[in-house]
Each structure stands twice: as C-alpha cells, then as structure tokens.
Design a protein around this motif. Structure first.
Motif, PDB file in Angstrom:
ATOM      1  N   MET A  89     101.458  36.022  82.783  1.00  0.00           N
ATOM      2  CA  MET A  89     100.637  36.375  81.630  1.00  0.00           C
ATOM      3  C   MET A  89     101.226  35.799  80.340  1.00  0.00           C
ATOM      4  SD  MET A  89      99.339  40.210  80.579  1.00  0.00           S
ATOM      5  CE  MET A  89      98.532  40.429  82.168  1.00  0.00           C
ATOM      6  N   PRO A  90     100.392  35.151  79.529  1.00  0.00           N
ATOM      7  CA  PRO A  90     100.891  34.586  78.266  1.00  0.00           C
ATOM      8  C   PRO A  90     101.258  35.690  77.288  1.00  0.00           C
ATOM      9  CG  PRO A  90      98.505  34.452  78.356  1.00  0.00           C
ATOM     10  CD  PRO A  90      98.955  34.924  79.702  1.00  0.00           C
ATOM     11  N   PRO A  91     102.003  35.361  76.252  1.00  0.00           N
ATOM     12  CA  PRO A  91     102.353  36.368  75.246  1.00  0.00           C
ATOM     13  C   PRO A  91     101.095  36.975  74.632  1.00  0.00           C
ATOM     14  CG  PRO A  91     103.603  34.336  74.917  1.00  0.00           C
ATOM     15  CD  PRO A  91     102.570  34.045  75.948  1.00  0.00           C
ATOM     16  N   VAL A  92     101.216  38.229  74.230  1.00  0.00           N
ATOM     17  CA  VAL A  92     100.079  38.898  73.587  1.00  0.00           C
ATOM     18  C   VAL A  92      99.750  38.158  72.294  1.00  0.00           C
ATOM     19  CG1 VAL A  92      99.251  41.047  72.565  1.00  0.00           C
ATOM     20  CG2 VAL A  92     100.743  41.109  74.582  1.00  0.00           C
ATOM     21  N   PRO A  93      98.502  37.725  72.112  1.00  0.00           N
ATOM     22  CA  PRO A  93      98.164  36.960  70.904  1.00  0.00           C
ATOM     23  C   PRO A  93      98.275  37.828  69.648  1.00  0.00           C
ATOM     24  CG  PRO A  93      96.176  37.565  72.101  1.00  0.00           C
ATOM     25  CD  PRO A  93      97.337  37.930  72.991  1.00  0.00           C
ATOM     26  N   GLU A  94      98.593  37.175  68.557  1.00  0.00           N
ATOM     27  CA  GLU A  94      98.662  37.882  67.285  1.00  0.00           C
ATOM     28  C   GLU A  94      97.237  38.171  66.813  1.00  0.00           C
ATOM     29  OE1 GLU A  94     100.080  37.221  62.648  1.00  0.00           O
ATOM     30  OE2 GLU A  94     100.447  35.663  64.154  1.00  0.00           O
ATOM     31  N   LEU A  95      96.934  39.429  66.614  1.00  0.00           N
ATOM     32  CA  LEU A  95      95.614  39.830  66.139  1.00  0.00           C
ATOM     33  C   LEU A  95      95.769  40.393  64.730  1.00  0.00           C
ATOM     34  CD1 LEU A  95      94.180  41.542  69.349  1.00  0.00           C
ATOM     35  CD2 LEU A  95      93.748  39.223  68.529  1.00  0.00           C
ATOM     36  N   SER A  96      95.676  39.520  63.759  1.00  0.00           N
ATOM     37  CA  SER A  96      95.835  39.921  62.365  1.00  0.00           C
ATOM     38  C   SER A  96      94.823  39.151  61.518  1.00  0.00           C
ATOM     39  CB  SER A  96      97.249  39.597  61.873  1.00  0.00           C
ATOM     40  OG  SER A  96      97.458  38.195  61.833  1.00  0.00           O
ATOM     41  N   ARG A  97      94.629  39.609  60.309  1.00  0.00           N
ATOM     42  CA  ARG A  97      93.702  38.941  59.412  1.00  0.00           C
ATOM     43  C   ARG A  97      94.126  37.486  59.170  1.00  0.00           C
ATOM     44  NH1 ARG A  97      90.055  40.560  55.340  1.00  0.00           N
ATOM     45  NH2 ARG A  97      89.806  38.986  53.710  1.00  0.00           N
ATOM     46  N   GLU A  98      95.427  37.284  58.964  1.00  0.00           N
ATOM     47  CA  GLU A  98      95.935  35.940  58.686  1.00  0.00           C
ATOM     48  C   GLU A  98      95.713  35.009  59.880  1.00  0.00           C
ATOM     49  OE1 GLU A  98      97.578  38.780  58.207  1.00  0.00           O
ATOM     50  OE2 GLU A  98      97.283  38.822  56.018  1.00  0.00           O
ATOM     51  N   ALA A  99      96.015  35.517  61.084  1.00  0.00           N
ATOM     52  CA  ALA A  99      95.826  34.690  62.281  1.00  0.00           C
ATOM     53  C   ALA A  99      94.343  34.424  62.533  1.00  0.00           C
ATOM     54  CB  ALA A  99      96.454  35.377  63.489  1.00  0.00           C
ATOM     55  N   ALA A 100      93.521  35.428  62.258  1.00  0.00           N
ATOM     56  CA  ALA A 100      92.084  35.280  62.494  1.00  0.00           C
ATOM     57  C   ALA A 100      91.495  34.157  61.657  1.00  0.00           C
ATOM     58  CB  ALA A 100      91.365  36.590  62.189  1.00  0.00           C
ATOM     59  N   MET A 101      91.955  34.025  60.432  1.00  0.00           N
ATOM     60  CA  MET A 101      91.406  32.988  59.554  1.00  0.00           C
ATOM     61  C   MET A 101      91.597  31.594  60.139  1.00  0.00           C
ATOM     62  SD  MET A 101      92.448  34.373  55.762  1.00  0.00           S
ATOM     63  CE  MET A 101      91.766  35.911  55.121  1.00  0.00           C
ATOM     64  N   SER A 138      94.499  31.284  73.097  1.00  0.00           N
ATOM     65  CA  SER A 138      95.384  30.316  73.745  1.00  0.00           C
ATOM     66  C   SER A 138      94.669  28.972  73.734  1.00  0.00           C
ATOM     67  CB  SER A 138      95.713  30.736  75.188  1.00  0.00           C
ATOM     68  OG  SER A 138      94.545  30.719  75.989  1.00  0.00           O
ATOM     69  N   ASN A 139      95.312  27.943  74.268  1.00  0.00           N
ATOM     70  CA  ASN A 139      94.701  26.619  74.275  1.00  0.00           C
ATOM     71  C   ASN A 139      93.401  26.575  75.061  1.00  0.00           C
ATOM     72  OD1 ASN A 139      96.678  25.457  72.674  1.00  0.00           O
ATOM     73  ND2 ASN A 139      97.960  24.871  74.427  1.00  0.00           N
ATOM     74  N   ASP A 140      93.280  27.426  76.078  1.00  0.00           N
ATOM     75  CA  ASP A 140      92.074  27.409  76.891  1.00  0.00           C
ATOM     76  C   ASP A 140      91.437  28.790  77.021  1.00  0.00           C
ATOM     77  OD1 ASP A 140      94.022  28.581  78.395  1.00  0.00           O
ATOM     78  OD2 ASP A 140      93.779  27.302  80.161  1.00  0.00           O
ATOM     79  N   GLY A 141      91.746  29.691  76.089  1.00  0.00           N
ATOM     80  CA  GLY A 141      91.192  31.036  76.182  1.00  0.00           C
ATOM     81  C   GLY A 141      90.731  31.567  74.839  1.00  0.00           C
ATOM     82  N   SER A 142      89.647  32.348  74.861  1.00  0.00           N
ATOM     83  CA  SER A 142      89.155  32.981  73.647  1.00  0.00           C
ATOM     84  C   SER A 142      88.421  34.256  74.026  1.00  0.00           C
ATOM     85  CB  SER A 142      88.207  32.042  72.883  1.00  0.00           C
ATOM     86  OG  SER A 142      87.031  31.803  73.641  1.00  0.00           O
ATOM     87  N   LEU A 143      88.211  35.117  73.052  1.00  0.00           N
ATOM     88  CA  LEU A 143      87.477  36.353  73.306  1.00  0.00           C
ATOM     89  C   LEU A 143      86.413  36.542  72.241  1.00  0.00           C
ATOM     90  CD1 LEU A 143      88.778  38.571  71.088  1.00  0.00           C
ATOM     91  CD2 LEU A 143      90.650  38.524  72.738  1.00  0.00           C
ATOM     92  N   ILE A 144      85.337  37.239  72.620  1.00  0.00           N
ATOM     93  CA  ILE A 144      84.256  37.523  71.694  1.00  0.00           C
ATOM     94  C   ILE A 144      84.713  38.571  70.686  1.00  0.00           C
ATOM     95  CG2 ILE A 144      81.935  38.495  71.492  1.00  0.00           C
ATOM     96  CD1 ILE A 144      81.375  37.393  74.297  1.00  0.00           C
TER      97      ILE A 144
END
Length: 324
Positions: A89-101, A138-144
């Motif tokens: 499993m890849p590292p947990v993605p950063e879910l923040s306002r800055e990363a989202a932008m 991730s490079n090949d993953g995204s979520l709605i």
C-alpha cells in the motif's frame, strides 16, 4: 440473480473471512460503493488502525461461487489479496487545502447515469454531462471529491471546482488523427504489413476525417471538453468547427464539421460502439456534441445552434461560463 442466495453467500463469506484473518485484527464493513456509472456492493477490510481499507467487491466473488468455487476457497483468496495489498500500500496521501490546490482536476460523467452519486458530489453541468472534481493521490490513482472531503480540505464546493478547472486548463493535451493513434498502438507488435495498408495515408483527406484527443496521461481525458485551451487548440489544428464524439471517459473523437459525415450518422456510430465495445464504467454519453470556434462553445449537436444559431444563447454553454 437470486437475491436470497446472494445475501446468504455474502453472510457466509464475511464469516469465513473473519475466521481466516482473525490474527490480523480486522474490521469488516459492508460498503456499497458509488462508482462512475454504477454502484458496486463491497466489503471494506481494515486491519488494526490503518487509515486505509481495501475494498473487496462482492459480485465477482459471487460469480466465482456460482461457477463452483467454495466459500472457503474464495475467503482464502481474498485474505491473501488483502494482506498483499497492505504490504504494498502506498503512503497515505496528504489531504489538505494546500495539496488539493495542486492535485484537483476535472472529470466528466453522465448526469442521468450518476444521479445518486451526484447528490453528494460538487459538480457543474455541461449539456447532459456533469463536470466533477477528482483528487490525484498517486501517479495512477485518484478519487472523486465528495462533500465530506470538501469539509476535510476546508474548501467550499465552488473552490474545489475552481481549482480543478485551473489544473485541468494547465494540463497538456494531444490531438492526433485516428490512423496515427492506431499506427502507434501497433508499433513493435507482430502485425502483418498488409494491415497497415488498410489505414489512410498520413496527411491524406481521409486521414483528416477523425481525430482522437486526450490528456498526456490518457486518464479522464474526455475532460478536455471543459478546457477552453484544449478545445481552441483542437479548433486551430482542425481548422474548422468540429463534432465531439464521447469515445469514453478517457478520450474523445473529433470530426471536422465539413467531413461529409452528418451528426445523425455520428450519433448512430456512437450508440453502436457504446453498446458493443465500451465498458460500463467508461461510458460517457450516447450524444454527439459540437464545438463552435467563433463563440468557443460546446453544445449538443442537435441543438438549435447548428441551425444558424437560432433560439439559444451561445453564452449558455461557453466553456468558461459554467453552470453550477
């Protein structure tokens, strides 16, 4: 499908999975998951306090069971797969306002086919399509991006959509004749030379009748129709207004308006391909659209705009004036 049999299978699978993974300290949760164009019945399998939990989709497991595989064997296979997914499993993605932008981008889905999902998702309308935001993890993953994630990101739905559009506009897009795409896909493969001879000559009139367009990742590439830059780039390349065929969520086919193929013929083609070739998860629409270079609008090909632009305000579907 026998619903009682399916529910009994699901109950037995959960029990068998709990036994096989008892040392792993797992928590199982029945979790029907809204995906694009479909809702899939699933079980989430969380080990310990992990922030992420792999999903086990039940329908294909039930199909294995109906084909003769025992519940115990299926549970053993699932347990092995879940443990392997945790180990890789890849590292947990950063879910923040800055990363989202930086990581938000647009995707398009069919409104009618996704009515339930859209109730919980920020979106905008473009004819019979909804423009939604996805978050690249991730490079090949995204979520709605759903409303709950907006709150976590401390962003309003409007802010989410705005940054998704900004990033989508900054993406790189490609537009190639369909024969070029076919030739590239065949390069290096053991294909008879006479097959190449059936393709139009590069640069010929026949070669310029159809183009394929997507983004550089060829992922959710149909969102090119939401990008003023991408559409104008295609307009300059084709040299005229063009029809847009929703090949799938990941690419569109462009046909010059003066190609000699009518909108009615193109729509029949789209419907046939959708019924025979496109996977349900990738289906976008049975309709054909048109891009007008002078007004920079995308609209349904059977709308009044094709009839000397009567009876409709071009600003209504101007790509940069989106309906929320």
């Amino acid at each position: 499908m026998n619903n009682n049999d399916y529910e009994q299978f699901t109950h037995n699978l959960i029990k068998a999975l709990e036994q096989k993974m008892q040392p792993d300290n797992i928590r199982l949760h029945r979790d029907p998951t809204a995906k694009v164009n479909q809702t899939l019945d699933a079980i989430s399998v969380r080990i310990g306090d992990s922030p992420m939990a792999p999903l086990v989709y039940l329908q294909d497991k039930y199909d294995m069971y109906k084909s003769g595989m025992s519940v115990d064997a299926i549970a053993g296979m699932v347990a092995t797969t879940v443990r392997e997914s945790y180990s890789t499993m890849p590292p947990v993605p950063e879910l923040s306002r800055e990363a989202a932008m930086k990581n938000l981008f647009c995707a398009v889905v069919n409104i009618k086919q996704n009515e339930e999902m859209l109730k919980d998702v920020p979106h905008e309308e473009l004819e019979d399509l909804s423009v939604i935001a996805r978050y690249k993890v991730s490079n090949d993953g995204s979520l709605i991006v759903k409303n709950a994630l907006c709150e976590k990101l401390r962003m309003t739905p409007e802010e989410v959509m705005e940054h998704a559009h900004i990033n989508t506009e900054h993406m790189d897009y490609w537009c190639k004749t369909i024969s070029t795409v076919i030739r590239e896909s065949l390069t290096g493969s053991d294909i008879p030379d006479d097959l190449y001879g059936t393709l139009p000559e590069p640069g010929s009139e026949m070669d310029r009748r159809m183009y394929v367009m997507s983004n550089s990742r060829s992922d959710e590439g149909a969102a090119a129709i939401t990008s003023p830059k991408a559409m104008h780039q295609a307009y300059l390349q084709l040299g005229e207004d063009f029809y847009i065929l929703p090949s799938s969520r990941h690419e569109v086919i462009l046909v010059p308006e003066n190609s000699g193929i009518s909108a009615k013929e193109l729509q029949a083609m789209v419907k046939e391909v959708n019924r025979t070739t496109i996977h349900e998860a990738d289906w976008l629409s049975d309709n054909v659209y048109c891009y007008k270079g002078d007004s920079r609008t995308v609209h349904l090909a059977d709308s009044p705009l094709l009839s000397k632009d009567k009876g409709r305000n071009p600003e209504q579907n101007k790509i940069c004036n989106r309906k929320r």
